[in-house]
Design a protein around this motif. Structure first.
Motif, PDB file in Angstrom:
ATOM      1  N   GLU A 168       8.649  37.791  19.052  1.00 30.50           N
ATOM      2  CA  GLU A 168       7.896  38.394  18.065  1.00 30.50           C
ATOM      3  C   GLU A 168       6.979  37.362  17.489  1.00 30.50           C
ATOM      4  O   GLU A 168       6.182  38.009  16.878  1.00 30.50           O
ATOM      5  CB  GLU A 168       9.003  38.723  16.867  1.00 30.50           C
ATOM      6  N   THR A 169       7.309  36.372  17.793  1.00 38.44           N
ATOM      7  CA  THR A 169       6.127  35.256  17.365  1.00 38.44           C
ATOM      8  C   THR A 169       4.975  35.315  18.326  1.00 38.44           C
ATOM      9  O   THR A 169       3.869  34.517  18.168  1.00 38.44           O
ATOM     10  CB  THR A 169       6.685  33.892  17.176  1.00 38.44           C
ATOM     11  N   ARG A 271      -4.230  35.536  11.588  1.00 34.33           N
ATOM     12  CA  ARG A 271      -3.951  35.909   9.964  1.00 34.33           C
ATOM     13  C   ARG A 271      -5.178  36.807   9.703  1.00 34.33           C
ATOM     14  O   ARG A 271      -5.013  37.798   8.969  1.00 34.33           O
ATOM     15  CB  ARG A 271      -4.213  34.850   9.235  1.00 34.33           C
ATOM     16  N   ALA A 272      -6.323  36.862  10.241  1.00 34.86           N
ATOM     17  CA  ALA A 272      -7.456  37.553   9.649  1.00 34.86           C
ATOM     18  C   ALA A 272      -7.651  39.196  10.392  1.00 34.86           C
ATOM     19  O   ALA A 272      -8.059  39.910  10.143  1.00 34.86           O
ATOM     20  CB  ALA A 272      -9.036  36.782  10.265  1.00 34.86           C
ATOM     21  N   ASN A 273      -6.597  39.031  11.461  1.00 34.01           N
ATOM     22  CA  ASN A 273      -6.190  40.165  12.263  1.00 34.01           C
ATOM     23  C   ASN A 273      -5.174  40.772  11.866  1.00 34.01           C
ATOM     24  O   ASN A 273      -4.474  41.460  12.692  1.00 34.01           O
ATOM     25  CB  ASN A 273      -6.564  39.950  13.742  1.00 34.01           C
ATOM     26  N   ASN A 278       4.888  34.032   9.630  1.00 32.06           N
ATOM     27  CA  ASN A 278       5.609  33.557  10.876  1.00 32.06           C
ATOM     28  C   ASN A 278       5.006  33.398  12.153  1.00 32.06           C
ATOM     29  O   ASN A 278       5.361  32.583  12.798  1.00 32.06           O
ATOM     30  CB  ASN A 278       6.834  34.855  11.020  1.00 32.06           C
ATOM     31  N   VAL A 279       4.248  34.439  12.634  1.00 27.57           N
ATOM     32  CA  VAL A 279       3.280  34.333  13.823  1.00 27.57           C
ATOM     33  C   VAL A 279       2.337  33.382  13.580  1.00 27.57           C
ATOM     34  O   VAL A 279       2.354  32.354  14.654  1.00 27.57           O
ATOM     35  CB  VAL A 279       2.755  35.782  14.189  1.00 27.57           C
ATOM     36  N   LYS A 287       2.878  22.043  12.878  1.00 26.31           N
ATOM     37  CA  LYS A 287       4.050  22.736  12.326  1.00 26.31           C
ATOM     38  C   LYS A 287       5.157  23.132  13.442  1.00 26.31           C
ATOM     39  O   LYS A 287       6.374  22.973  13.169  1.00 26.31           O
ATOM     40  CB  LYS A 287       3.777  23.915  11.402  1.00 26.31           C
ATOM     41  N   CYS A 288       4.818  23.772  14.542  1.00 28.75           N
ATOM     42  CA  CYS A 288       5.505  23.939  15.627  1.00 28.75           C
ATOM     43  C   CYS A 288       6.142  22.667  16.412  1.00 28.75           C
ATOM     44  O   CYS A 288       5.416  21.638  16.381  1.00 28.75           O
ATOM     45  CB  CYS A 288       5.175  24.972  16.405  1.00 28.75           C
ATOM     46  N   ALA A 289       7.075  22.530  16.932  1.00 25.90           N
ATOM     47  CA  ALA A 289       7.579  21.280  17.635  1.00 25.90           C
ATOM     48  C   ALA A 289       6.997  20.958  18.617  1.00 25.90           C
ATOM     49  O   ALA A 289       6.723  19.598  18.784  1.00 25.90           O
ATOM     50  CB  ALA A 289       9.376  21.551  17.718  1.00 25.90           C
ATOM     51  N   ALA A 290       6.421  21.790  19.596  1.00 27.50           N
ATOM     52  CA  ALA A 290       5.917  21.333  20.862  1.00 27.50           C
ATOM     53  C   ALA A 290       4.557  22.280  21.083  1.00 27.50           C
ATOM     54  O   ALA A 290       3.816  22.375  20.325  1.00 27.50           O
ATOM     55  CB  ALA A 290       6.788  21.565  21.839  1.00 27.50           C
ATOM     56  N   LEU A 291       4.569  22.861  22.298  1.00 28.90           N
ATOM     57  CA  LEU A 291       3.672  24.002  22.464  1.00 28.90           C
ATOM     58  C   LEU A 291       3.660  24.921  21.408  1.00 28.90           C
ATOM     59  O   LEU A 291       4.619  25.472  20.902  1.00 28.90           O
ATOM     60  CB  LEU A 291       3.742  24.376  23.904  1.00 28.90           C
ATOM     61  N   PRO A 292       2.523  25.881  21.105  1.00 30.28           N
ATOM     62  CA  PRO A 292       2.300  26.739  20.349  1.00 30.28           C
ATOM     63  C   PRO A 292       3.125  28.051  21.077  1.00 30.28           C
ATOM     64  O   PRO A 292       3.592  28.019  22.209  1.00 30.28           O
ATOM     65  CB  PRO A 292       0.735  27.178  20.285  1.00 30.28           C
ATOM     66  N   SER A 293       3.159  29.115  20.238  1.00 34.91           N
ATOM     67  CA  SER A 293       4.028  30.263  20.782  1.00 34.91           C
ATOM     68  C   SER A 293       3.161  30.796  21.922  1.00 34.91           C
ATOM     69  O   SER A 293       4.163  31.300  22.906  1.00 34.91           O
ATOM     70  CB  SER A 293       3.956  31.335  19.892  1.00 34.91           C
TER      71      SER A 293
END
Length: 349
Positions: A168-169, A271-273, A278-279, A287-293
């Motif tokens: 979902e992310t 965000r603009a879209n 969460n996404v 903020k995320c631990a490693a690679l982006p989603s």
């Protein structure tokens, strides 16, 4: 007497042949004239698709198989006589079997829905929103249709798609695989067909070295493209991509965050879209631990290769200065900070 009877039979046969020829000729004339004038005793309405630059034979075949005309031979002869230099434009045409040849020809001058071929350039590093806007600006498909076509990966059949996570992310599962290139597309295309062409272009460029690198480093193709997309957006000049890739790989190996500003930019675009926190947060490498989603743009071959063939360094930090003209790489945060204080005034953008 036999000879006289034979002569009589010959005369009768000749007369019958003449009558038959007249009947056939009359029938043939009527058939031809009815087809030309549109008196076909049928009630057919069809939308005919004609590709840009189609031949007269191709168009005649489409008209015949769609039951708009009765003879492609008569059509071809009539067109050569009346419109010898006719050029067929790509598009959709609303035709019916009650139209005369002249009405059909005039209808074919301009499509009801144009499918004119347009050359569309998608530069390396464009993200999905850039591409969607480019497609709309060139009348290929709407921005909304393009974005929607990129949401459902199950519509497309490529081996690399199986490695895209169901999460979902992940904002757009196909981001990163919309290969940057120049495409000859048609106006008013189905957005799914546009996306499929771009995915096919990516699939055609997957190299053995990419596959080998993924296998040797326990990495999926999705992860490789995700990392390459960050490198793509960080790379402002020649000869630095391999070093940038090295920094990020060293950070990943040490379980450090990537901390790449370009991922924040992508999150802002999400965000603009309309995407939620969460996404957006899942793409922020502070903020995320490693690679982006997922990928944050669609990288070109050069920067995918830069990850695969990255330089072997101890670098953990880098920045650009002189508005991107120069890069500084180091394994020391103290050196990083000192150098930044020295040159940060050179950045005005």
């Amino acid at each position: 007497m036999a000879k006289k009877n034979n002569k009589g039979y010959t005369v009768i046969i000749v007369l019958l042949a003449a009558v038959l020829a007249a009947v056939v000729g009359c029938f043939g004339y009527t058939y031809i004239n009815n087809d030309i004038s549109g008196n076909r005793n049928t009630d057919v309405e069809k939308t005919i698709y004609i590709a840009d630059g189609s031949s007269q034979y191709d168009v005649g075949q489409k008209l015949l198989t769609s039951d708009i005309i009765n003879s492609e031979t008569i059509w071809d002869y009539w067109m050569n006589k009346n419109y010898p230099d006719f050029k067929y434009l790509g598009g959709e045409y609303y035709l019916n079997s009650g139209m005369s040849y002249d009405e059909i020809a005039k209808a074919l001058i301009e499509p009801d829905v144009s499918h004119k071929t347009i050359s569309v350039c998608i530069p390396e590093g464009y993200n999905i929103f850039d591409i969607a806007s480019t497609m709309e600006d060139n009348s290929i498909c709407t921005r909304e249709d393009f974005l929607n076509a990129c949401k459902d990966k199950t519509q497309y059949d490529y081996s690399f798609i199986a490695e895209i996570p169901d999460s979902e992310t992940v904002a757009y599962p196909l981001e990163g695989f919309l290969f940057p290139a120049t495409y000859d597309l048609e106006e008013n295309m189905d957005a799914k067909d546009v996306v499929n062409q771009m995915l096919r272009a990516f699939a055609d460029r997957i190299s053995d070295s990419w596959r080998t690198y993924c296998a040797d480093n326990y990495m999926t193709m999705y992860e490789l493209i995700t990392l390459a997309s960050v490198v793509e957006k960080e790379t402002l000049g020649d000869g630095v991509a391999e070093n940038i890739a090295s920094v990020f790989l060293n950070r990943l190996d040490a379980s450090h965050q990537l901390q790449s500003d370009v991922t924040i930019d992508y999150g802002n675009a999400l965000r603009a879209n309309g995407f939620d926190d969460n996404v957006v947060t899942s793409y922020n490498t502070y903020k995320c631990a490693a690679l982006p989603s997922g990928p944050i743009c669609n990288p070109g071959v050069a920067n995918i290769d830069a990850v695969v063939n990255h330089t072997d360094t101890d670098y953990f930090y880098f920045f650009s200065y002189n508005n991107g003209a120069n890069f500084y790489f180091t394994d020391s945060y103290a050196d990083f900070s000192a150098k930044w204080e020295e040159v940060k005034h050179t950045n005005t953008n």
